[in-house]
Each structure stands twice: as structure tokens, then as C-alpha cells.
Scaffold this motif. Sequence first.
Motif, PDB file in Angstrom:
ATOM      1  N   VAL A   1      40.618 -65.587  10.083  1.00 21.50           N
ATOM      2  CA  VAL A   1      39.817 -64.445  10.104  1.00 21.50           C
ATOM      3  C   VAL A   1      38.523 -65.290   9.141  1.00 21.50           C
ATOM      4  N   GLU A   2      37.051 -65.183   9.481  1.00 22.68           N
ATOM      5  CA  GLU A   2      36.245 -65.557   8.949  1.00 22.68           C
ATOM      6  C   GLU A   2      35.655 -64.445   8.340  1.00 22.68           C
ATOM      7  N   LYS A   3      34.848 -64.417   7.179  1.00 21.11           N
ATOM      8  CA  LYS A   3      34.216 -63.581   6.329  1.00 21.11           C
ATOM      9  C   LYS A   3      32.708 -63.683   6.018  1.00 21.11           C
ATOM     10  N   PHE A   4      32.069 -62.544   5.928  1.00 23.25           N
ATOM     11  CA  PHE A   4      30.729 -62.942   5.244  1.00 23.25           C
ATOM     12  C   PHE A   4      30.216 -61.425   4.582  1.00 23.25           C
ATOM     13  N   ASN A   5      29.706 -61.388   3.540  1.00 24.77           N
ATOM     14  CA  ASN A   5      29.529 -60.058   2.902  1.00 24.77           C
ATOM     15  C   ASN A   5      28.412 -59.488   3.479  1.00 24.77           C
ATOM     16  N   CYS A   6      28.041 -58.221   2.970  1.00 23.58           N
ATOM     17  CA  CYS A   6      27.086 -57.183   3.410  1.00 23.58           C
ATOM     18  C   CYS A   6      25.647 -57.687   3.194  1.00 23.58           C
ATOM     19  N   THR A   7      25.483 -58.392   2.003  1.00 24.48           N
ATOM     20  CA  THR A   7      24.239 -58.955   1.657  1.00 24.48           C
ATOM     21  C   THR A   7      23.832 -59.897   2.819  1.00 24.48           C
ATOM     22  N   GLN A   8      24.629 -60.705   2.968  1.00 21.05           N
ATOM     23  CA  GLN A   8      24.612 -61.778   3.874  1.00 21.05           C
ATOM     24  C   GLN A   8      24.251 -61.393   5.410  1.00 21.05           C
ATOM     25  N   ALA A   9      25.217 -60.082   5.599  1.00 15.69           N
ATOM     26  CA  ALA A   9      24.764 -59.765   7.049  1.00 15.69           C
ATOM     27  C   ALA A   9      23.394 -58.919   6.870  1.00 15.69           C
ATOM     28  N   PHE A  10      23.013 -58.221   5.638  1.00 15.72           N
ATOM     29  CA  PHE A  10      21.678 -57.506   5.760  1.00 15.72           C
ATOM     30  C   PHE A  10      20.725 -58.517   6.034  1.00 15.72           C
ATOM     31  N   SER A  11      20.752 -59.802   5.291  1.00 17.36           N
ATOM     32  CA  SER A  11      19.584 -60.681   5.327  1.00 17.36           C
ATOM     33  C   SER A  11      19.449 -61.363   6.745  1.00 17.36           C
ATOM     34  N   GLN A  12      20.730 -61.619   7.476  1.00 19.45           N
ATOM     35  CA  GLN A  12      20.660 -62.185   8.786  1.00 19.45           C
ATOM     36  C   GLN A  12      20.141 -61.093   9.776  1.00 19.45           C
ATOM     37  N   ASN A  13      20.215 -60.117   9.734  1.00 19.13           N
ATOM     38  CA  ASN A  13      19.703 -58.738  10.564  1.00 19.13           C
ATOM     39  C   ASN A  13      18.657 -58.702  10.318  1.00 19.13           C
ATOM     40  N   ALA A  14      18.111 -58.656   8.974  1.00 21.11           N
ATOM     41  CA  ALA A  14      16.474 -58.691   8.871  1.00 21.11           C
ATOM     42  C   ALA A  14      15.661 -59.708   9.487  1.00 21.11           C
ATOM     43  N   ALA A  15      16.454 -60.711   9.610  1.00 24.70           N
ATOM     44  CA  ALA A  15      15.616 -61.986  10.276  1.00 24.70           C
ATOM     45  C   ALA A  15      15.723 -61.897  11.902  1.00 24.70           C
ATOM     46  N   ASN A  16      16.851 -61.218  12.238  1.00 26.22           N
ATOM     47  CA  ASN A  16      17.025 -61.315  13.583  1.00 26.22           C
ATOM     48  C   ASN A  16      18.115 -60.065  13.930  1.00 26.22           C
ATOM     49  N   ASN A  17      17.402 -58.852  14.423  1.00 21.63           N
ATOM     50  CA  ASN A  17      17.854 -57.795  14.509  1.00 21.63           C
ATOM     51  C   ASN A  17      19.195 -57.715  15.582  1.00 21.63           C
ATOM     52  N   LYS A  18      19.479 -58.847  16.189  1.00 20.16           N
ATOM     53  CA  LYS A  18      20.597 -58.874  17.064  1.00 20.16           C
ATOM     54  C   LYS A  18      21.704 -59.258  16.246  1.00 20.16           C
ATOM     55  N   GLN A  19      21.657 -59.559  15.062  1.00 18.90           N
ATOM     56  CA  GLN A  19      22.707 -59.798  14.331  1.00 18.90           C
ATOM     57  C   GLN A  19      23.394 -58.650  13.547  1.00 18.90           C
ATOM     58  N   ILE A  20      24.712 -58.935  13.457  1.00 16.07           N
ATOM     59  CA  ILE A  20      25.331 -57.485  13.067  1.00 16.07           C
ATOM     60  C   ILE A  20      25.011 -57.336  11.462  1.00 16.07           C
ATOM     61  N   LYS A  21      25.139 -56.223  11.259  1.00 11.33           N
ATOM     62  CA  LYS A  21      24.934 -55.661   9.806  1.00 11.33           C
ATOM     63  C   LYS A  21      25.936 -54.494   9.423  1.00 11.33           C
ATOM     64  N   CYS A  22      26.070 -54.282   8.196  1.00 12.64           N
ATOM     65  CA  CYS A  22      27.118 -53.048   7.784  1.00 12.64           C
ATOM     66  C   CYS A  22      26.587 -51.904   7.930  1.00 12.64           C
ATOM     67  N   ASN A  23      27.219 -51.026   8.106  1.00 19.06           N
ATOM     68  CA  ASN A  23      26.987 -49.493   8.633  1.00 19.06           C
ATOM     69  C   ASN A  23      27.757 -48.423   7.914  1.00 19.06           C
ATOM     70  N   LEU A  24      28.754 -48.854   7.368  1.00 17.99           N
ATOM     71  CA  LEU A  24      29.596 -47.582   6.614  1.00 17.99           C
ATOM     72  C   LEU A  24      28.839 -47.058   5.336  1.00 17.99           C
TER      73      LEU A  24
END
Length: 461
Positions: free
Chosen positions: A102-125
Amino acid sequence: MSLSTFFRGAALAVAALALGCSAASAAEAVKLNDKQRAKGIAEAPALLMTAGVPCEPADAYYVGESTQKGADGKTVKFQVTEVACKAGIGYILNKNTVTNAVEKFNCTQAFSQNAANNKQIKCNLPANEKHYTWLTPLVQQYDAACTVSNARWMGTVTEQKFDRYEAACEGRAGVVLDVPYADSATKLTFSNCLAVKGNSACQYTTQEQAVQSLQAPAKQAQAACTVEKARWIGRVTSDGHDFFEIGCAGRPGFILQTTTALKYVANFGCDKAGTLGPCQYTDAASLSAEARAEYSQKLKAAGITCTVTEYNLIGTETATKRDLVEFKCPEQKLGLAAFIPNTGSTAKFEAMDCFTMISRRKECGFVPRATLDQHLNTLIKAAKKDCEIQEVTYLGRGDDDTALVEIACTNKRGYVGAVAKARTGFEEVVSCSIAKSRKYPIQCEIPGNGTYVPPAGGSND
């Protein structure tokens, strides 16, 4: 702190982390439904344990499947789950369906990746919407008044095991912070936005806000200073201290030394900037002229004649709060340096020539060693007429500020001696053979020194 240990450098280079998942992108927006939420909640505890994440799940959601090509070119499926924790940050968890890793990355990382490329996953809960709140208690170690209002992940430094984030503070300057992994020996570190450039440059804090964040420590340094300009000069990593040049409104600026958390440590004028200078916001040349006159008066008060034409702040003796300053003046042919107490110091003024300096393992900058060697040549010829100096070793400092030396002559005669404090002669000078036979604490060590062979009936003493 000795200014010679000062380290200049920009912010650490940051390598981007590939999140390794593009499932559930913005183009495939997650639609929260009870079935997927139930699956996520049921599977979250086991996923978190496998990933080694210290999180008690408050909510979870099974996002779906993602595919990725492995190093062997084969396609691997991942099951993607988002988890919101009861305390701290939320996570995206990727389970490899082949290895069950299981790989992990936190929601701030996900938010930042999505801001740079909206095809990247982000947290939605909903609980993960304010993905940055976990940083507030960390940033409050830097600024107790900060409530983090946004944040972005800028990358990771794998070798040193930390992630770099920029945090925005509500209504005030933010900060860049390096957050160590749980198993990292690296410490939590902060950087004022003036100190970071390039890929690490702040986006949430303006230059003006960053400058104003230095008002408090600058006021501790000089109460009359209103900070108008400021720039970061560098960091001494071993001490965890930052150096800034401060430009004050309507008055001379200074160099400010703080901890990385902007706690005041020390300050000194631009005329004493040394290797940190020159100052850009203050006319250091005019300050230097004033300082030369002031130093001349201090030396005169100590009974030392010196018309200061140049000076060099070598460093500050932390324990005694004294500056070590070397002076260039026509009256002191053998050089002059002095420990000068700063305001609040109870230590004594102490002056020395370059013989004493070199005995303390610090050479003068205005008087070269060759000048001292030549002076010794004159003194040894007066004491031992048959010696022309070939080499000198400065052994240390003796009683009453004598300078202990070893002298090798061109004719293979050699001597050890103590140059008198007045530097007009030797208190004692003996040959290498006598020093050895009498077991003196200082001996000849220059290879071949004292190997002169006298003629029949002559002496090597």
C-alpha cells in the motif's frame, strides 16, 4: 559564533514526488455514494496498518481502480481509497492488487498535484476539504499567532527524509517548512519567505509581508528601527541561525541574527558585517569612516597609539561578548588586534600584536607572516650572530605574552626561544641540543634542524 564559519547558500533543492496514481481525476469526479463509502470504511483499518499510517479513521471512501505500468512493462492494478482521520491529515491509499503493498500520500500532496495537473487525484471527503489544518500546530512553533489558511506541498528530499510545504497564515506572513518523516533524523525546519527562491519561492506570502515578519526581532535589536527593507543573507546550518540585512526607515540598518523560527539572537552594524557584507540598504562606507574614528578613540583610551586606516572584524567571542578586530595603522609595525567588549559585556579590553595572534593560531590579515619572520631574523642575529633564518615555526604563547618559536638557520643551526613581550629581543633562546639535553617543554621539530656539525673544538650551542 565565529563569522568564518558562516555558510552561504540558497534553499535546498527539492525533488518532485510522483504520486503514482491518476485514478479518479477531476475529469472523473468522485460521486460519493453509500456503497463505496461502506467499502472504504470497512477496508481502511487494514490499509492504514499495511501502509504504516498512524491514523484512526473517521471516514473513508473507496475511489475505484487505477492502472499503472510497472518497470517490466506489465500493467498493474491499484485499488484507491481515501481516508479521513479523526486527528491530523487525511490520505490517499493505493493498494497494489498483485503484491498487496500500500502506497500512501497525504491530502495536501494530492491537492498540490491536482492544482498542477487536474487529471491527478485529490481528496474529496468533507473532512479532508481543509487539507491544510494539520499544519497549524507545526507552524505555531514558528509563529504562535498563525492559523494556517492554505498550504501546498512542494516536493520531497528522499535522502534527508523530509517533505517541503508552504503554509499560508491567516492575515499575516506564511512560511516554508521542511517536515521530517516519522523515522527521519532531520528536524522540523522553517524558512522565512525571504530565504526561498526558485521552485521553493512562496506563493501565498508577498515580499512585503515577509519583510514585515521581521519587525519583532528587529525591534529587539534596535527599538528605534522600523523595518523598511530586508533580505536574507544566509544560514549557519550547524547553529540553526539565519542572517538578514535590515533596512530601517530614516536611520542606518544592521545585520540581524535569528533562529530559523525568527527568535532574536544578535545584531551588529553594517560596518562590522565582515564576510556577510557589504550591506545594500546602508551606506557602509560612511559607517566605516565613523567606526575607524571610534576605534581610534577606544584604542587611545586603552593607551595604544593607532591611527586606524583599515579594520577587519574577525569574529565575536560569544562567551565574553567581545569582538575580535584587527587594525591597520602606521604606528604598529608588528600589527594590532584587540578583543573589544560589546555593550553589556563585563569582559576586559585586550590588545595583541601579530606575534600573539599567530601564537593563538590566528594569522593577521594586514601584516603578513613574512614581516614577523624578518623581525625575528633581526632579533636572532643580535642574539646569535651566525644565524640567517631559513624557516620559523610559531609554537604558541608563553608566560607574560611571550611568543614561543623554533628557528632553523640556513647553516643547519637551530634554536628555540621566547620572544619578549616588547618584541625587542629574546627572554631566552637556546640551541636545539641544549633544549633537548635540558628537556625543555618546547623542542626542535623542523626536519634537520640543529644538525650543524662544528669544526674540531667548536660548539653546536
